[in-house]
Design a protein around this motif. Structure first.
Motif, PDB file in Angstrom:
ATOM      1  N   ALA A  61       7.243   2.166   3.177  1.00  0.00           N
ATOM      2  CA  ALA A  61       7.637   2.346   1.779  1.00  0.00           C
ATOM      3  C   ALA A  61       8.245   1.079   1.193  1.00  0.00           C
ATOM      4  O   ALA A  61       9.211   0.525   1.727  1.00  0.00           O
ATOM      5  CB  ALA A  61       8.626   3.499   1.665  1.00  0.00           C
ATOM      6  N   ASN A  62       7.619   0.627   0.111  1.00  0.00           N
ATOM      7  CA  ASN A  62       8.128  -0.479  -0.714  1.00  0.00           C
ATOM      8  C   ASN A  62       8.174  -1.829   0.003  1.00  0.00           C
ATOM      9  O   ASN A  62       8.911  -2.725  -0.422  1.00  0.00           O
ATOM     10  CB  ASN A  62       9.516  -0.131  -1.270  1.00  0.00           C
ATOM     11  N   ARG A  64       6.427  -5.232   0.600  1.00  0.00           N
ATOM     12  CA  ARG A  64       5.408  -6.071  -0.045  1.00  0.00           C
ATOM     13  C   ARG A  64       4.762  -6.945   1.026  1.00  0.00           C
ATOM     14  O   ARG A  64       5.451  -7.642   1.763  1.00  0.00           O
ATOM     15  CB  ARG A  64       6.076  -6.930  -1.126  1.00  0.00           C
ATOM     16  N   SER A  89       1.648  -3.104  -1.840  1.00  0.00           N
ATOM     17  CA  SER A  89       2.748  -2.348  -1.238  1.00  0.00           C
ATOM     18  C   SER A  89       2.363  -0.880  -1.232  1.00  0.00           C
ATOM     19  O   SER A  89       1.507  -0.442  -2.009  1.00  0.00           O
ATOM     20  CB  SER A  89       4.066  -2.555  -2.000  1.00  0.00           C
ATOM     21  N   SER A  91       3.932   3.094  -1.363  1.00  0.00           N
ATOM     22  CA  SER A  91       5.128   3.740  -1.900  1.00  0.00           C
ATOM     23  C   SER A  91       5.771   4.715  -0.928  1.00  0.00           C
ATOM     24  O   SER A  91       6.913   5.137  -1.156  1.00  0.00           O
ATOM     25  CB  SER A  91       4.780   4.467  -3.207  1.00  0.00           C
ATOM     26  N   GLU A  92       5.068   5.080   0.149  1.00  0.00           N
ATOM     27  CA  GLU A  92       5.583   6.086   1.081  1.00  0.00           C
ATOM     28  C   GLU A  92       5.352   5.683   2.529  1.00  0.00           C
ATOM     29  O   GLU A  92       4.383   4.989   2.846  1.00  0.00           O
ATOM     30  CB  GLU A  92       4.888   7.434   0.853  1.00  0.00           C
ATOM     31  N   VAL A 277       0.057  -1.394  -6.011  1.00  0.00           N
ATOM     32  CA  VAL A 277       0.823  -0.399  -5.272  1.00  0.00           C
ATOM     33  C   VAL A 277      -0.122   0.740  -4.900  1.00  0.00           C
ATOM     34  O   VAL A 277      -0.866   1.247  -5.748  1.00  0.00           O
ATOM     35  CB  VAL A 277       2.000   0.141  -6.112  1.00  0.00           C
ATOM     36  N   ASP A 278      -0.129   1.114  -3.640  1.00  0.00           N
ATOM     37  CA  ASP A 278      -0.983   2.184  -3.125  1.00  0.00           C
ATOM     38  C   ASP A 278      -2.460   1.970  -3.472  1.00  0.00           C
ATOM     39  O   ASP A 278      -3.099   2.798  -4.136  1.00  0.00           O
ATOM     40  CB  ASP A 278      -0.522   3.551  -3.650  1.00  0.00           C
TER      41      ASP A 278
END
Length: 340
Positions: A61-62, A64, A89, A91-92, A277-278
């Motif tokens: 998660a998060n 980079r 990145s 998110s989970e 992201v994702d």
């Protein structure tokens, strides 16, 4: 009856690093463990290659990180958009299988035949210890369902309740699916940014030695001493006989190749390589519609015939596509890291 889980006092959104699911139970089937050392019998126990699933939490998660090859990766053909470097990145956190999904596990969950497309079981099903070898000859439809209702990424994680992942979801509650290419690559890399998770960059003259202890390839497949003749270079091996990557995942660099959710990345459907992201891969299949425009397979294989069998194919960023099923095509299961 309802599934009950053995869990310590932890929030469901912050579960332990290891989860074990007993596929032969309908109650008390799920257990959580903080460390590999706490897993009953140890992670190498044959139960986790046959009648139980062992999943490892990936703390993503998060974070980079760079997805794709570095410009000094000699194995990357620079005209290939599938390996173009870009920052991403996730998110989970997520759980991913410690081992490739095996023939016994698939048989318990979904039975046979394995593939909607060819209706043929794994080519190694009659070998000694076939239960502990990766299930192969699987396809996207057999695992998730066929048709537009289950099309990634438009329908996101929708799966047929009658297919492998749907059956697992109904029994245990986890949102089981294939990993995205980003999830797969992050898990393979285990914190590294080099060609291999060992910290080594690809070099055609040294790659075989780098991979020898971690992956089955066409160069070392005949070295296995389990009593099976591998001289045809056409058979996958019992899972977990090589060393794991630094995050405890076995065979991720070579045994069966592993199916991911993403469409193949070609010039006419490549997504933006800006920071994401994702990432979900291309939104649509390449309009070309050829055998090189289907879902992506990651990780190397030990099977000859151009199917991810060379040392360059064991790199973190290598990808392959094929419009059918094959004797080295398998998968590694994935789901969000949320306790059930």
């Amino acid at each position: 009856g309802a599934i009950r889980a053995n869990i310590r006092a932890r929030r469901p959104s912050n579960p332990a690093d290891y989860v074990v699911i007993d596929l032969e139970k309908d109650t008390d089937a799920i257990s959580y463990y903080e460390t590999a050392e706490e897993v009953p019998g140890g992670v190498a126990d044959d139960a986790y290659k046959t009648t139980k699933l062992l999943l490892r939490r990936i703390h993503a998660a998060n974070v980079r990180w760079r997805m794709g090859a570095s410009y000094d990766d000699a194995g990357w053909i620079k005209t290939d958009p599938a390996e173009a470097p870009h920052m991403v990145s996730l998110s989970e956190d997520y759980y991913i299988g410690v081992y490739e999904f095996t023939q016994k596990q698939y048989e318990i969950v979904a039975g046979y035949p394995l593939s909607e497309m060819t209706a043929k079981p794994s080519s190694t099903k009659d070998l000694p210890n076939a239960a502990k070898r990766p299930v192969t000859n699987v396809d996207f439809a057999a695992l998730r369902g066929s048709g537009d209702d289950y099309n990634w990424p438009q329908k996101e994680h929708a799966v047929s309740p009658k297919r492998c992942f749907g059956l697992l979801r109904t029994r245990y509650g986890f949102r089981f699916d294939l990993p995205t290419c980003a999830q797969w690559e992050y898990a393979y890399r285990a914190g590294t940014s080099t060609s291999f998770f060992t910290g080594d960059m690809y070099n055609s003259s040294t790659a075989s030695a780098v991979l020898r202890d971690y992956a089955w390839t066409t160069n070392n497949t005949t070295d296995d001493d389990d009593g099976v003749d591998y001289s045809d270079k056409a058979k996958v091996h019992i899972v977990g006989r090589k060393l794991s990557n630094p995050w405890g995942l076995y065979d991720i660099a070579g045994n069966a190749v592993e199916l991911c959710l993403d469409w193949a990345v070609l010039a006419d459907n490549a997504p933006s390589m800006g920071e994401t992201v994702d990432p979900v891969g291309p939104v649509v299949q390449s309009p070309g519609g050829s055998g090189t425009s289907v879902r992506i397979w990651r990780g190397g294989s030990c099977v000859k015939g151009g199917m991810m069998g060379e040392n360059a194919d064991q790199r973190a960023t290598a990808a392959y596509t094929y419009s059918g099923t094959y004797k080295c095509m398998g998968f590694r299961i994935c789901c969000p890291a949320v306790a059930q």
